[in-house]
Structure formats: C-alpha cells, structure tokens
Design an enzyme around this catalytic site. Structure first.
Site, PDB file in Angstrom:
ATOM      1  N   CYS A 155       6.179  10.724  22.647  1.00 35.16           N
ATOM      2  CA  CYS A 155       4.753  11.470  22.600  1.00 35.16           C
ATOM      3  C   CYS A 155       4.641  12.488  21.565  1.00 35.16           C
ATOM      4  O   CYS A 155       3.561  12.787  20.982  1.00 35.16           O
ATOM      5  CB  CYS A 155       4.339  12.387  24.040  1.00 35.16           C
ATOM      6  SG  CYS A 155       4.219  11.066  25.036  1.00 35.16           S
ATOM      7  N   LYS A 197       3.491  11.413  17.957  1.00 35.61           N
ATOM      8  CA  LYS A 197       2.176  10.932  18.369  1.00 35.61           C
ATOM      9  C   LYS A 197       1.076  12.192  18.632  1.00 35.61           C
ATOM     10  O   LYS A 197       0.081  12.144  17.839  1.00 35.61           O
ATOM     11  CB  LYS A 197       1.931  10.085  19.410  1.00 35.61           C
ATOM     12  CG  LYS A 197       0.548   9.395  19.788  1.00 35.61           C
ATOM     13  CD  LYS A 197       0.666   8.529  21.084  1.00 35.61           C
ATOM     14  CE  LYS A 197       1.185   9.205  22.315  1.00 35.61           C
ATOM     15  NZ  LYS A 197       0.320  10.260  23.029  1.00 35.61           N
ATOM     16  N   ARG A 232      12.886   5.856  22.924  1.00 40.37           N
ATOM     17  CA  ARG A 232      11.834   5.775  21.886  1.00 40.37           C
ATOM     18  C   ARG A 232      11.806   6.967  21.077  1.00 40.37           C
ATOM     19  O   ARG A 232      11.770   8.247  21.259  1.00 40.37           O
ATOM     20  CB  ARG A 232      10.394   5.817  23.080  1.00 40.37           C
ATOM     21  CG  ARG A 232      10.082   4.474  23.506  1.00 40.37           C
ATOM     22  CD  ARG A 232       9.094   4.766  24.449  1.00 40.37           C
ATOM     23  NE  ARG A 232       9.523   5.731  25.405  1.00 40.37           N
ATOM     24  CZ  ARG A 232       8.371   6.198  26.334  1.00 40.37           C
ATOM     25  NH1 ARG A 232       7.117   5.624  26.285  1.00 40.37           N
ATOM     26  NH2 ARG A 232       8.807   6.884  27.339  1.00 40.37           N
ATOM     27  N   ARG A 277      24.017  18.928  17.869  1.00 47.61           N
ATOM     28  CA  ARG A 277      23.446  19.942  18.943  1.00 47.61           C
ATOM     29  C   ARG A 277      24.039  21.378  19.464  1.00 47.61           C
ATOM     30  O   ARG A 277      23.626  21.891  20.198  1.00 47.61           O
ATOM     31  CB  ARG A 277      23.573  18.814  20.347  1.00 47.61           C
ATOM     32  CG  ARG A 277      22.852  17.699  20.293  1.00 47.61           C
ATOM     33  CD  ARG A 277      21.228  17.735  20.071  1.00 47.61           C
ATOM     34  NE  ARG A 277      20.542  16.523  19.980  1.00 47.61           N
ATOM     35  CZ  ARG A 277      19.244  16.578  20.231  1.00 47.61           C
ATOM     36  NH1 ARG A 277      18.420  17.687  20.566  1.00 47.61           N
ATOM     37  NH2 ARG A 277      18.877  15.545  20.249  1.00 47.61           N
TER      38      ARG A 277
END
Length: 181
Positions: free
Chosen positions: A9, A12, A79, A177
């Site tokens: 998301c 997008k 994703r 990280r």
C-alpha cells in the site's frame, strides 16, 4: 534508515497522493511526494552500491547471506519488499545469494525474484545462484558478507563473534535495520 519501504500500500498510496495533488494544482506538493518514491528507490540502489564497493567492486562467486525477505518483521508479506530489488541487483553482479527468512518460504522468494527479474532485467533466472537455508549457522560458513534486510528478532540474538570465525576474511555485515550492536 533501512533499505527502503515496502508493502503493497505505501507506494500506491503515495502515488495516489501525487495524483490528488496534481488534480488540485498543487504541483510543488505533488513533486515532493514523487521525490519520496524516488528516494525510496534510490535507497535500495544505495545499499546495493555499498555492498559492491565494500566487496572490492566484484561480487562474482562471493557468497552473501541475505537475512530477511519480507518487507517487515512478523509477516510473510513480500509485496514491494526492498529485498526483491536489492537481491536482483546483487544477482546481476553474479553473487551467490543464500536466503533466510523465518516466515517467507523458498518458493515465495523464488517466485518474487523470478517475476521481478523476468519483467525488469535481462538476467536469465535459471542461471542465477540462489540458495536457501533453514540453519543460519550453516549458511554463514565461508560467507563473504551478510546483509540484514528485515529486522527479525531472531537476527538480534545471533552469536556474532562466532559467526565471524566461520566467515571468510575479510567479512562484512551490512545491517540495513540497525539491529546489530
């Protein structure tokens, strides 16, 4: 910080924000949000370039253990994971990659990499050097480098002094990280 953001998301949603800004003639704001997406892509390339530079400009036949493939810890969601882009770039340099992720299965990693490589590169997936390991300490044997791409708790508790003894020298840990002391 980090190898870049991922997930289905975030990119997008930012691009939808760009669209809305342009619809309301907020061109400077739209440009700002476009730059966020560009910086995210740049960060993935930056990580890859650092690895190549530190490994003396040549990854051919170098064994690199990739810790984490999910876009964030505690999920098997891959994703838009930065690992897809970074691994693809490392493979383009003929690196021998060994993957480990506590929740992402080998078939899922293969599928993500195959899809990305087939659509966005000229590499032949069949000839790439991909390996997978459930046993981290075996994976580290004779490794030239380790790159941490997902902040799994498992990776915070590894015996790093021991790991250094089984890796080739000089050995490198690229902690994208910030989890290794």
């Amino acid at each position: 910080a980090g190898p870049g953001f991922g997930g289905s998301c975030f990119k997008k949603d930012i691009l939808n924000l760009v669209y809305l800004c342009k619809q309301f003639n907020l061109d400077e704001v739209a440009e700002y949000w476009e730059k966020v997406v560009e910086m995210n892509d740049w960060q993935k390339k930056r990580i890859y370039r650092i690895v190549v530079e530190k490994l003396f400009g040549n990854l051919s036949e170098k064994k690199i253990v990739v810790l984490g493939f999910a876009f964030k810890a505690n999920t098997n969601d891959t994703r838009e994971s930065p690992a897809i882009h970074i691994a693809s770039d490392l493979l383009s340099e003929s690196a021998n990659l060994v993957f480990h992720d506590p929740k992402v299965e080998e078939r899922q990693i293969r599928k993500e990499l195959n899809d990305y490589i087939s659509n966005y590169t000229s590499l032949n997936f069949a000839y790439l050097k991909l390996n997978f390991s459930d046993n981290l300490y075996e994976a580290f044997v004779d490794a030239d480098a380790i790159i941490i791409l997902t902040e799994w708790e498992d990776y915070k508790e590894l015996d790093w002094p021991y790991i250094k003894t089984v890796m080739r020298s000089p050995s490198w840990i690229f902690d994208t990280r910030g989890i290794v002391d």
